[in-house]
Scaffold this active site. Structure first.
Site, PDB file in Angstrom:
ATOM      1  CB  CYS A  48      -0.954   0.174   0.902  1.00  0.00           C
ATOM      2  SG  CYS A  48      -2.102  -1.298   1.163  1.00  0.00           S
ATOM      3  CG  LEU A 104      -2.629  -5.193  -2.807  1.00  0.00           C
ATOM      4  CD1 LEU A 104      -2.875  -5.350  -4.341  1.00  0.00           C
ATOM      5  CD2 LEU A 104      -0.840  -5.185  -2.535  1.00  0.00           C
ATOM      6  CB  ILE A 136      -4.358  -8.148   1.115  1.00  0.00           C
ATOM      7  CG1 ILE A 136      -3.267  -7.953  -0.021  1.00  0.00           C
ATOM      8  CG2 ILE A 136      -3.991 -10.276   2.017  1.00  0.00           C
ATOM      9  CD1 ILE A 136      -1.833  -7.845   0.445  1.00  0.00           C
ATOM     10  CB  ILE A 137      -6.639  -8.643   5.764  1.00  0.00           C
ATOM     11  CG1 ILE A 137      -5.253  -9.751   5.453  1.00  0.00           C
ATOM     12  CG2 ILE A 137      -7.274  -8.561   7.257  1.00  0.00           C
ATOM     13  CD1 ILE A 137      -4.298  -9.207   6.821  1.00  0.00           C
ATOM     14  CD  GLU A 146       0.355 -10.452   6.566  1.00  0.00           C
ATOM     15  OE1 GLU A 146      -0.369 -11.263   7.169  1.00  0.00           O
ATOM     16  OE2 GLU A 146       0.929  -9.738   5.293  1.00  0.00           O
TER      17      GLU A 146
END
Length: 228
Positions: free
Chosen positions: A2, A49, A51-52, A73
């Site tokens: 990100c 971006l 993802i989770i 992350e």
């Protein structure tokens, strides 16, 4: 991957146009979402971006006076969520990034030692008018900043800072020589004079008068680093 960026203005509101230009320069880092948060003299942006928690993990995340944008992350977020819930915190998302917000709300800088992962984040406390920048212990995620006469700016990449730079940027001769010799440069200097790199494992606090000061780095055994 990100991208994060922000502006803390010395007087008045931040230049939203400049902030969005910074975001455009980071669009390749976060093609799924763009978030902007403005609070008084501060502006914060993230290109995401996803993802989770793809549906609800929009950033910047805001909880009361605190606003957060993260690139990275948190590997132990599941365990952290349970601990923070037991201490009375309520989560709005399933995002790993939200654990940073609640941990800081409870413990302030000491919460950083509990984070295992790769990250660079910006957290702003509107009540204290204070910005905190932090970077993971190995420096996996990048973060750059500059203290200008009228504002403090930061971003995931140098070119995002140049998108809001006053006048023509100047090369830093020493950093350039080191880069030409080694194909990389060390320390806090960047190729652009006035733009500095936040060191791995470093935490920087910036007050309303744009005075930056280092906090104590993460107080964990280096052997643990991000891979616990």
């Amino acid at each position: 991957m990100c991208g994060i960026a922000g502006i803390l203005a010395r007087h008045g509101a931040p230049d939203e146009g400049a902030l969005r230009r910074m975001g455009a320069a980071l669009a390749h880092r976060g093609p799924d979402d763009l978030g902007v948060h403005l609070a008084g003299s501060f502006g914060l942006l993230q290109t995401r971006l996803a993802i989770i928690d793809i549906e609800r993990g929009h950033q910047p995340m805001v909880d009361g006076a605190l606003a957060l944008a993260v690139n990275g992350e948190i590997y132990n977020f599941v365990e952290l969520r349970e601990t923070l819930r037991a201490r009375g915190r309520h989560f709005a998302t399933a995002s790993d990034s939200e654990t940073i917000l609640h941990a800081w709300a409870l413990d302030g800088p000491s919460a950083l030692a509990s984070l295992h992962g790769m990250f660079a984040f910006a957290l702003y406390d509107a009540r204290r008018r204070e910005l905190v920048l932090a970077r993971d212990r190995l420096g996996i995620k990048p973060l750059y900043y500059a203290c200008l006469p009228d504002r403090f700016v930061f971003a995931s990449e140098v070119k995002a800072l140049l998108a809001a730079w006053p006048g023509e940027p100047e090369l830093d001769p020493e950093a350039l020589v080191q880069y030409l010799q080694n194909r990389f440069h060390t320390g806090r200097a960047s190729l652009v004079r006035g733009i500095r790199r936040l060191s791995p494992g470093a935490v920087l606090r910036v007050d309303a008068d744009l005075r930056p000061r280092d906090l104590q780095p993460f107080d964990r055994d280096p052997a643990e680093l991000v891979w616990k």
